[in-house]
Design a protein around this motif. Sequence first.
Motif, mmCIF file in Angstrom:
data_model
loop_
_atom_site.group_PDB
_atom_site.id
_atom_site.type_symbol
_atom_site.label_atom_id
_atom_site.label_comp_id
_atom_site.label_asym_id
_atom_site.label_seq_id
_atom_site.Cartn_x
_atom_site.Cartn_y
_atom_site.Cartn_z
ATOM 1 N N ASN A 18 0.850 -1.196 0.000
ATOM 2 C CA ASN A 18 0.000 0.000 0.000
ATOM 3 C C ASN A 18 0.881 1.240 0.000
ATOM 4 O OD1 ASN A 18 -2.937 -1.005 0.407
ATOM 5 N ND2 ASN A 18 -1.774 -2.150 1.949
ATOM 6 N N VAL A 19 1.608 1.417 -1.088
ATOM 7 C CA VAL A 19 2.492 2.576 -1.224
ATOM 8 C C VAL A 19 1.652 3.800 -1.600
ATOM 9 C CG1 VAL A 19 4.514 3.505 -2.400
ATOM 10 C CG2 VAL A 19 4.348 1.036 -1.967
ATOM 11 N N ARG A 20 1.904 4.919 -0.945
ATOM 12 C CA ARG A 20 1.113 6.132 -1.178
ATOM 13 C C ARG A 20 1.663 6.907 -2.389
ATOM 14 N NH1 ARG A 20 -1.515 7.038 4.210
ATOM 15 N NH2 ARG A 20 -0.233 5.945 5.748
ATOM 16 N N TRP A 21 1.518 6.310 -3.557
ATOM 17 C CA TRP A 21 2.003 6.976 -4.774
ATOM 18 C C TRP A 21 1.361 8.351 -4.934
ATOM 19 C CZ3 TRP A 21 6.105 4.565 -5.999
ATOM 20 C CH2 TRP A 21 6.186 3.166 -6.007
ATOM 21 N N HIS A 22 0.125 8.486 -4.497
ATOM 22 C CA HIS A 22 -0.601 9.742 -4.692
ATOM 23 C C HIS A 22 0.052 10.898 -3.941
ATOM 24 C CE1 HIS A 22 -2.323 7.484 -1.330
ATOM 25 N NE2 HIS A 22 -2.654 8.643 -0.785
ATOM 26 N N THR A 23 0.798 10.590 -2.877
ATOM 27 C CA THR A 23 1.498 11.661 -2.160
ATOM 28 C C THR A 23 2.595 12.258 -3.025
ATOM 29 O OG1 THR A 23 0.992 10.660 -0.012
ATOM 30 C CG2 THR A 23 2.836 12.209 -0.094
ATOM 31 N N ALA A 24 3.397 11.399 -3.653
ATOM 32 C CA ALA A 24 4.453 11.890 -4.545
ATOM 33 C C ALA A 24 3.866 12.539 -5.795
ATOM 34 C CB ALA A 24 5.389 10.747 -4.924
ATOM 35 N N ILE A 25 2.818 11.932 -6.334
ATOM 36 C CA ILE A 25 2.193 12.489 -7.542
ATOM 37 C C ILE A 25 1.701 13.909 -7.273
ATOM 38 C CG2 ILE A 25 0.220 12.306 -9.099
ATOM 39 C CD1 ILE A 25 0.457 9.239 -8.796
ATOM 40 N N SER A 26 1.030 14.106 -6.158
ATOM 41 C CA SER A 26 0.441 15.411 -5.864
ATOM 42 C C SER A 26 1.486 16.445 -5.457
ATOM 43 C CB SER A 26 -0.599 15.276 -4.744
ATOM 44 O OG SER A 26 0.019 14.879 -3.531
ATOM 45 N N GLY A 27 2.635 15.975 -4.955
ATOM 46 C CA GLY A 27 3.627 16.917 -4.430
ATOM 47 C C GLY A 27 4.779 17.252 -5.349
ATOM 48 N N LEU A 28 5.013 16.432 -6.381
ATOM 49 C CA LEU A 28 6.209 16.640 -7.204
ATOM 50 C C LEU A 28 6.141 17.940 -8.002
ATOM 51 C CD1 LEU A 28 8.925 15.482 -8.043
ATOM 52 C CD2 LEU A 28 7.763 14.276 -9.912
ATOM 53 N N ASP A 29 4.961 18.295 -8.473
ATOM 54 C CA ASP A 29 4.828 19.505 -9.288
ATOM 55 C C ASP A 29 5.373 20.729 -8.550
ATOM 56 O OD1 ASP A 29 3.105 20.550 -11.880
ATOM 57 O OD2 ASP A 29 3.105 22.005 -10.245
ATOM 58 N N ALA A 30 4.990 20.891 -7.303
ATOM 59 C CA ALA A 30 5.437 22.057 -6.532
ATOM 60 C C ALA A 30 6.942 22.034 -6.312
ATOM 61 C CB ALA A 30 4.701 22.104 -5.191
ATOM 62 N N VAL A 31 7.495 20.846 -6.075
ATOM 63 C CA VAL A 31 8.944 20.733 -5.875
ATOM 64 C C VAL A 31 9.687 21.175 -7.126
ATOM 65 C CG1 VAL A 31 10.845 19.134 -5.460
ATOM 66 C CG2 VAL A 31 8.720 18.895 -4.160
ATOM 67 N N VAL A 32 9.267 20.651 -8.275
ATOM 68 C CA VAL A 32 9.976 20.943 -9.520
ATOM 69 C C VAL A 32 9.784 22.397 -9.930
ATOM 70 C CG1 VAL A 32 10.183 20.331 -11.950
ATOM 71 C CG2 VAL A 32 9.830 18.549 -10.243
ATOM 72 N N ARG A 33 8.606 22.952 -9.715
ATOM 73 C CA ARG A 33 8.398 24.359 -10.063
ATOM 74 C C ARG A 33 9.194 25.274 -9.135
ATOM 75 N NH1 ARG A 33 4.801 24.893 -14.061
ATOM 76 N NH2 ARG A 33 3.416 23.112 -14.438
ATOM 77 N N GLU B 196 -1.270 15.499 5.022
ATOM 78 C CA GLU B 196 -0.505 15.349 6.262
ATOM 79 C C GLU B 196 0.960 15.739 6.114
ATOM 80 O OE1 GLU B 196 -2.912 11.676 8.375
ATOM 81 O OE2 GLU B 196 -1.433 11.189 6.834
ATOM 82 N N VAL B 197 1.401 16.043 4.890
ATOM 83 C CA VAL B 197 2.780 16.502 4.680
ATOM 84 C C VAL B 197 2.935 17.866 5.342
ATOM 85 C CG1 VAL B 197 4.487 17.197 2.960
ATOM 86 C CG2 VAL B 197 3.022 15.212 2.530
ATOM 87 N N THR B 198 3.962 18.013 6.164
ATOM 88 C CA THR B 198 4.103 19.219 6.982
ATOM 89 C C THR B 198 4.975 20.297 6.356
ATOM 90 O OG1 THR B 198 5.954 18.219 8.182
ATOM 91 C CG2 THR B 198 3.747 17.929 9.123
ATOM 92 N N GLY B 199 5.623 20.000 5.230
ATOM 93 C CA GLY B 199 6.467 21.012 4.609
ATOM 94 C C GLY B 199 7.550 20.372 3.751
ATOM 95 N N LEU B 200 8.560 21.165 3.455
ATOM 96 C CA LEU B 200 9.700 20.709 2.640
ATOM 97 C C LEU B 200 10.972 21.220 3.273
ATOM 98 C CD1 LEU B 200 10.082 20.751 -1.207
ATOM 99 C CD2 LEU B 200 11.810 21.869 0.212
ATOM 100 N N SER B 201 11.991 20.348 3.325
ATOM 101 C CA SER B 201 13.299 20.761 3.825
ATOM 102 C C SER B 201 14.377 20.399 2.820
ATOM 103 C CB SER B 201 13.621 20.052 5.157
ATOM 104 O OG SER B 201 12.904 20.623 6.225
ATOM 105 N N VAL B 202 15.286 21.340 2.600
ATOM 106 C CA VAL B 202 16.500 21.044 1.844
ATOM 107 C C VAL B 202 17.493 20.465 2.844
ATOM 108 C CG1 VAL B 202 18.360 21.983 0.436
ATOM 109 C CG2 VAL B 202 16.030 22.872 0.194
ATOM 110 N N THR B 203 17.939 19.249 2.594
ATOM 111 C CA THR B 203 18.640 18.468 3.609
ATOM 112 C C THR B 203 20.006 17.987 3.120
ATOM 113 O OG1 THR B 203 17.560 16.455 2.806
ATOM 114 C CG2 THR B 203 16.485 17.635 4.613
#
Length: 254
Positions: free
Chosen positions: A142-157, A177-184
């Motif tokens: 039960n991999v949450r592919w939809h999380t990456a699908i929905s979030g990748l656009d904002a990362v790349v833009r 439920e994603v709380t944000g983005l960090s450059v790590t």
Amino acid sequence: MQAPDAPLFNRALLTNDDGVDASGLAALVEAVTPLAREVWIVAPEHDQSGVSRALSLHAPLRLFDRGFRRYAVSGTPSDCVIVALRHVLRDNPPDIVFSGINRGANLAEEVGYSGTVSAALMAQLSGVPAYAVSQAWRDRNNVRWHTAISGLDAVVRRFGAPTSVLNVNFPDVEPEEVTGLSVTRQGPPGTMALDVDTREDTRGFPYHWLSMRRSPARPGGDDTDVAALRRREVSVTPIGFDMTDVAALARLQG
């Protein structure tokens, strides 16, 4: 009604290490389609997880037409990138390469043997900007592919065509439920035990499986990829080719 964002790229090349028929690659196609006018796939014919930057120097490569702008290669992820850039798209090179979406996060020491990350590095080495994209999971069925699908656009833009490979890991939570983005930075090595499991086939001959057991990865600081995922954040780590152990270098020079 607000118009959708325009594509950032004219032509995107997609690859992975889980194989051309992997669910993660289908998810990547869905995620990248709004970002590029053309989406091309050149991916391994079979699962090539864990092969790192291996190249097939001692065997011929077969290229299989799998449909519209879709090809499979009988080789490694790095082979796929080379075949794509130097053969399939030689006269019409891509603006960007996306590798993934890997089933499972690529964090800490796992970056070193990841075929997903290595394909992106090969693209970078060939002069094409690249992203490596992975989706963490706790239940492999039960991999949450939809999380990456929905979030990748904002990362790349946000980051566009990067000058370094960007290793992007999505946490195993629902999109809301994603709380944000960090450059790590890359986290420290965990404890991974490799062993050999010897068995016997039906004719009495021995054969061997490599077995791998992992312990939970150590965060190693709040600014690491491991720590970000534990905070339910998207982790974006710039990856390069310099493998120098800076701390050891200073000790040896001293």
